[in-house]
Design a protein around this motif. Structure first.
Motif, PDB file in Angstrom:
ATOM      1  N   VAL A  47      45.065  46.725  43.117  1.00  0.00           N
ATOM      2  CA  VAL A  47      43.876  47.590  43.079  1.00  0.00           C
ATOM      3  C   VAL A  47      43.660  48.095  41.645  1.00  0.00           C
ATOM      4  O   VAL A  47      42.531  48.096  41.136  1.00  0.00           O
ATOM      5  N   ALA A  61      40.639  47.210  39.115  1.00  0.00           N
ATOM      6  CA  ALA A  61      39.813  48.285  38.544  1.00  0.00           C
ATOM      7  C   ALA A  61      39.657  48.098  37.038  1.00  0.00           C
ATOM      8  O   ALA A  61      38.714  48.593  36.434  1.00  0.00           O
ATOM      9  N   SER A  75      39.828  48.264  50.185  1.00  0.00           N
ATOM     10  CA  SER A  75      38.617  48.058  50.976  1.00  0.00           C
ATOM     11  C   SER A  75      37.495  49.019  50.613  1.00  0.00           C
ATOM     12  O   SER A  75      36.354  48.781  50.967  1.00  0.00           O
ATOM     13  N   MET A 101      37.212  50.963  47.370  1.00  0.00           N
ATOM     14  CA  MET A 101      37.020  51.410  45.982  1.00  0.00           C
ATOM     15  C   MET A 101      35.551  51.296  45.581  1.00  0.00           C
ATOM     16  O   MET A 101      34.991  52.207  44.952  1.00  0.00           O
ATOM     17  N   ARG A 102      34.911  50.188  45.947  1.00  0.00           N
ATOM     18  CA  ARG A 102      33.496  50.011  45.618  1.00  0.00           C
ATOM     19  C   ARG A 102      32.666  51.124  46.249  1.00  0.00           C
ATOM     20  O   ARG A 102      31.838  51.757  45.591  1.00  0.00           O
ATOM     21  N   ASN A 103      32.907  51.375  47.520  1.00  0.00           N
ATOM     22  CA  ASN A 103      32.128  52.365  48.246  1.00  0.00           C
ATOM     23  C   ASN A 103      32.361  53.770  47.696  1.00  0.00           C
ATOM     24  O   ASN A 103      31.426  54.542  47.483  1.00  0.00           O
ATOM     25  N   LEU A 113      33.542  51.156  40.313  1.00  0.00           N
ATOM     26  CA  LEU A 113      34.758  50.348  40.268  1.00  0.00           C
ATOM     27  C   LEU A 113      34.757  49.423  41.485  1.00  0.00           C
ATOM     28  O   LEU A 113      34.299  49.802  42.561  1.00  0.00           O
ATOM     29  N   PRO A 132      36.618  47.720  57.548  1.00  0.00           N
ATOM     30  CA  PRO A 132      35.377  47.498  56.791  1.00  0.00           C
ATOM     31  C   PRO A 132      35.676  47.368  55.304  1.00  0.00           C
ATOM     32  O   PRO A 132      36.574  48.040  54.780  1.00  0.00           O
ATOM     33  N   GLY A 133      34.944  46.492  54.640  1.00  0.00           N
ATOM     34  CA  GLY A 133      35.059  46.404  53.182  1.00  0.00           C
ATOM     35  C   GLY A 133      35.927  45.269  52.678  1.00  0.00           C
ATOM     36  O   GLY A 133      35.985  45.044  51.477  1.00  0.00           O
ATOM     37  N   ILE A 134      36.631  44.598  53.561  1.00  0.00           N
ATOM     38  CA  ILE A 134      37.396  43.437  53.113  1.00  0.00           C
ATOM     39  C   ILE A 134      36.880  42.188  53.822  1.00  0.00           C
ATOM     40  O   ILE A 134      36.160  42.269  54.817  1.00  0.00           O
ATOM     41  N   ARG A 135      37.279  41.051  53.303  1.00  0.00           N
ATOM     42  CA  ARG A 135      37.073  39.789  54.004  1.00  0.00           C
ATOM     43  C   ARG A 135      38.428  39.290  54.466  1.00  0.00           C
ATOM     44  O   ARG A 135      39.442  39.516  53.800  1.00  0.00           O
ATOM     45  N   PRO A 173      33.593  38.907  44.589  1.00  0.00           N
ATOM     46  CA  PRO A 173      33.709  40.202  43.894  1.00  0.00           C
ATOM     47  C   PRO A 173      34.332  41.307  44.743  1.00  0.00           C
ATOM     48  O   PRO A 173      34.426  42.450  44.289  1.00  0.00           O
ATOM     49  N   ASP A 174      34.749  40.986  45.944  1.00  0.00           N
ATOM     50  CA  ASP A 174      35.327  41.993  46.838  1.00  0.00           C
ATOM     51  C   ASP A 174      36.687  41.511  47.348  1.00  0.00           C
ATOM     52  O   ASP A 174      37.016  40.337  47.241  1.00  0.00           O
TER      53      ASP A 174
END
Lengths: 356, 325
Positions: free
Chosen positions: B68, B72, B99, B101-103, B109, B141-144, B165-166
């Motif tokens: 992570v 970043a 999952s 950091m973007r949000n 970041l 939520p937030g990962i694949r 990008p995620d």
């Protein structure tokens, strides 16, 4: 039997509880702290004290959510902010208003965060600093990645990560110390030991005589400093950061202070904390200590004190006005930042929400 | 065009991307000199150096958490968790940090990292080495969550995961690491994420699976063909987010669906697929959806693991019942 390794932990203090400085002002200037700096230290600590008081008032009147006060941590947090270079990266916990403000975070951004709006962590100036970290000590692992990135790219930058006394009990804390030592990374760990992890006192958190000695297990130096002494904190931080930047590896500073407030506005510390202990702690607190020193040594005038007080109050009020005038984000913002591109399933859920 | 096993394709994808993108770094336990316990990172350290391909201390939360931090800073970490059974120590870092950091920073970041782990049973491994707990990650939520089922798809999907990008949890079905070889061009061509792959066209029933179980599912489709049942086979591939369109279109065509998974039955990815079809495709169904899966038990130690994993016969039986409904 032979001794194969020996360690020691030092404690340092420059401005003692009676506001006596143990070095001369000339010596202090030679170490990079001059008269104007001392006044700026006071200004930042007072600003954060006023901000903190205001934030609690905003919570009590329903205009922000639960708030974690930084009352009592102003000295160490200010020292971190003042000793880091702009290109360094700060990895906070959640009581680090002074450090973040010094690094460029706007007070209205902090209020947005505590007011339940994620835009508060979208820092406009210190864009590489990490956001507040609520799960305890997990940020220490992030500092390892950041420090490793600096080393990989051969950049003379330093990562400064903070956690509390409770945080030093977490696995992530130990894993991070171990890794920082293994790779000799440019990281300064600051343990802000405010004596309380919600209701659990330092004495019940660890059998270690000091928290600083945990660095020894990671293979590097740890030391204690009086966390209510902004001058001592500044000098120690500066040394540690300079050393890390020069390639000498990580360092841990345990800043011993006291959480003068409740854990958060949702807590009532009188349930578990002795009033006499709190009363004693107020006699040692950092803002009054520096003010006494400045006044007693005629380094600040009454007029300057009043002017600083007024400027700080005005700055806090201005940030509150900006915060209160900020419109709530559109509902779509819930979905927009989950992935760079919104997947089909999320687009469908957003459309459903918007038609309700 | 070289012939590759799945594990060789994983290695080739990492090697390719490290060659074209300096921001890619590989980390994990034993990934350096040893090249990984399954040899997924074989030779990468020799090719790209000890700073970009490095052994970490034995600490899974650190591996994920430092990824992570690396991400970043704009790097693209590809971290290996040696076995899925050891990934849980890193779960806090996945769900609380990678999952979101973007949000949490409103896009300031981001976390373009890949967390690779071998998963699944069937290789007579010790305890804690054989689970299929992809559903735990698919809930976040937030990962694949991506699972390849062949060497070519491993190559193309891993390239896509590294470039994404995620954050991506990339689960490798270790039972088929060396089970088959196929031609893989190693030309840097990624496959798309977030879509299923239809491996076999059919009109009577839709069989949906992922990872190693596609082996049995395809064998079952062959056996069913001999009985005159024309099965369509879908490789889910991206477990999160699920490509609903491909599934619903197929079920609309066939009217029947059997989902094959080696994970525990309750609350799994098969249940999610069933719910998608029930919510959005109920009227197209001619028969109930059936799950052929593992059981709601601890994955047994290896003497009994074959009793846990779905067999070709079980799939064929399930399909026969659905056809007779």
């Amino acid at each position: 039997m032979e001794t194969v390794a020996k360690f020691d932990i030092s404690y340092s203090q420059s401005l003692n509880v009676s506001a006596q400085l143990n070095i001369s002002l000339e010596q202090l200037a030679a170490r990079g702290i001059n008269h104007e700096d001392l006044i700026e230290f006071y200004r930042t600590m007072l600003l954060v004290r006023i901000f903190d008081t205001k934030a609690i008032a905003l919570q009590r009147t329903g205009r922000i959510g639960t708030y974690a006060s930084c009352l009592g941590q102003e000295a160490i947090s200010t020292a971190i902010g003042n000793t880091m270079a702009a290109e360094d990266v700060f990895i906070p916990g959640y009581r680090d208003a002074a450090t973040l403000i010094l690094r460029g975070t706007k007070m209205e951004e902090l209020l947005l965060y505590w007011g339940g709006d994620s835009r508060g962590m979208n820092f406009s100036i210190n864009t590489q600093d990490l956001p507040y970290n609520v799960p305890i000590a997990s940020q220490c692992c992030h500092s390892i990645g950041i420090g490793y990135a600096f080393k990989l790219r051969q950049q003379p930058r330093v990562a400064v990560v903070v956690c509390g006394d409770g945080g030093t009990s977490e696995g992530d804390f130990y894993e991070s110390l171990n890794a920082a030592g293994t790779w000799n990374l440019p990281i300064v760990f600051v343990v802000i030991n405010n004596q309380w992890a919600i209701s659990v006192p330092r004495s019940k958190q660890s059998g270690c005589k000091t928290l600083a000695q945990k660095a020894i297990a990671g293979g590097f130096k740890g030391e204690q400093v009086d966390g209510n002494d902004i001058i001592g904190c500044h000098l120690k931080l500066q040394q540690a950061i300079d050393s890390a930047r020069a390639g000498n590896g990580p360092h841990l500073i345990e800043a011993i202070c006291y959480r003068l407030g409740d854990h958060t506005t949702a807590d009532d510390a009188s349930r578990y904390r002795d009033a006499a202990e709190l009363e004693q702690a107020w006699k040692e607190e950092p803002v009054a200590r520096l003010k006494t020193f400045l006044v007693e040594n005629q380094l600040i005038t009454e007029q300057q004190l009043e002017s600083i007080q007024q400027q700080c109050s005005e700055a806090v009020e201005a940030s509150v006005e900006k915060y209160l005038a900020t419109e709530t984000e559109a509902v779509s913002s819930i979905f927009e930042h989950m992935y760079q591109e919104m997947p089909a399933g999320l687009r469908q859920q957003l459309a459903q929400l918007e038609t309700q | 065009m070289p012939e590759m096993t799945l594990i060789e394709a994983v290695n080739a994808a990492m090697s390719y991307e490290m060659g074209v993108d300096e921001s890619v770094v590989v980390l994990g336990e034993d990934v350096g000199t040893n090249g990984g316990v399954f040899r997924a990172t074989d030779n990468l350290q020799q090719q790209y150096g000890e700073m970009r391909v490095f052994d970490t201390p034995l600490a899974e939360s650190l591996i994920c958490g430092m990824s992570v931090g690396l991400a970043a800073q704009g790097l693209k970490p590809v971290a290996e968790i040696q076995f899925m059974g050891f990934i849980y120590a890193a779960f806090d870092q996945i769900i609380c940090h990678a999952s979101r950091m973007r949000n949490r920073t409103r896009g300031r970041l981001t976390c373009p990292m890949v967390l690779r782990a071998p998963y699944g049973g069937g290789i007579h491994a010790p305890e804690h080495h054989s689970e299929s707990t992809e559903a735990i990650f698919a809930h976040v939520p937030g990962i694949r969550v991506v699972i390849p089922s062949s060497p070519a798809r491993a190559y193309g999907l891993l390239l896509a995961a590294i470039r994404d990008p995620d954050p991506v949890v990339f689960l490798e079905p270790k039972r088929i690491y060396r089970a088959q070889s196929e031609m893989v061009a190693d030309d840097g061509q990624a496959l798309p994420l977030d879509v299923c792959f239809t491996l076999r066209q059919g009109s009577d029933i839709t069989l949906i699976s992922w990872g190693a179980m596609l082996l049995e599912t395809m064998q079952a489709a062959d056996a069913l063909a001999e009985r005159g049942i024309d099965a369509e086979v879908i490789d889910l591939a991206t477990i999160k987010p699920i490509d609903k369109a491909t599934i619903l279109q197929s079920v609309e065509k066939t009217g029947r669906c059997v989902i094959v998974s080696e994970a525990a039955k309750s609350g799994g990815v098969a249940a999610e697929i069933s719910a998608i079809i029930a919510e959005e495709g109920l009227t197209t169904l001619l028969a109930p959806i059936v799950r052929v899966s593992g059981h709601d038990t601890v994955m047994p130690m290896f003497k009994l693991e074959q009793k846990y994993m779905p067999s070709v016969a079980q799939i064929v039986t399930a399909v026969s019942k659905v056809m007779e409904f």
